[in-house]
Design a protein around this motif. Sequence first.
Motif, short mmCIF file in Angstrom:
data_model
loop_
_atom_site.label_atom_id
_atom_site.label_comp_id
_atom_site.label_asym_id
_atom_site.label_seq_id
_atom_site.Cartn_x
_atom_site.Cartn_y
_atom_site.Cartn_z
N ASP A 46 0.83 -1.21 0.00
CA ASP A 46 0.00 0.00 0.00
C ASP A 46 0.86 1.26 0.00
OD1 ASP A 46 -2.33 -1.54 2.29
OD2 ASP A 46 -2.42 -1.41 0.10
N LYS A 104 -0.20 6.61 -7.01
CA LYS A 104 -0.60 6.11 -5.70
C LYS A 104 -0.78 4.60 -5.73
CE LYS A 104 -2.80 10.47 -4.46
NZ LYS A 104 -2.43 11.16 -5.70
N SER A 105 -0.46 4.00 -6.83
CA SER A 105 -0.53 2.55 -6.97
C SER A 105 0.86 2.02 -7.20
CB SER A 105 -1.45 2.18 -8.14
OG SER A 105 -1.02 2.84 -9.30
N TYR A 107 2.83 0.79 -9.30
CA TYR A 107 3.25 0.55 -10.68
C TYR A 107 4.45 1.41 -11.06
CZ TYR A 107 -1.19 -1.88 -10.93
OH TYR A 107 -2.21 -2.73 -10.69
#
Length: 121
Positions: A46, A104-105, A107
């Motif tokens: 996260d 925010k991910s 990747y």
Amino acid sequence: QVQLVESGGGAVQAGGSLRLSCAASGGTLSRYAVGWFRQAPGKERDVVATINWSGGDTYYADSVKGRFTISRDNAKNTVYLQMNSLKPEDTAVYYCAADRLVLKSPYYDYWGQGTQVTVSS
């Protein structure tokens, strides 16, 4: 290609503080946005905080807002995560990541190897 190395993790008691560092080599970190992520056992990775290339735009997950501060020193090719008022639920492996975009991910193109943070009650 940018290589990232995290440092500063460790074991602390609840209420304590740690400062994580993410040092870059092989490239100029100022060209990249940087995110700090964390992953606890059995859980997903996260986002914790992100910072854009200049440091002028930051984001924090609700769970750390007001306790953690992300910053960067482009002259030192380093991004920091100051963690105060630590809680046992902050226990995780913390990773820094770099990308041309602020994401925010998880990747991001480049990742460090992670540093363990353990907070005891």
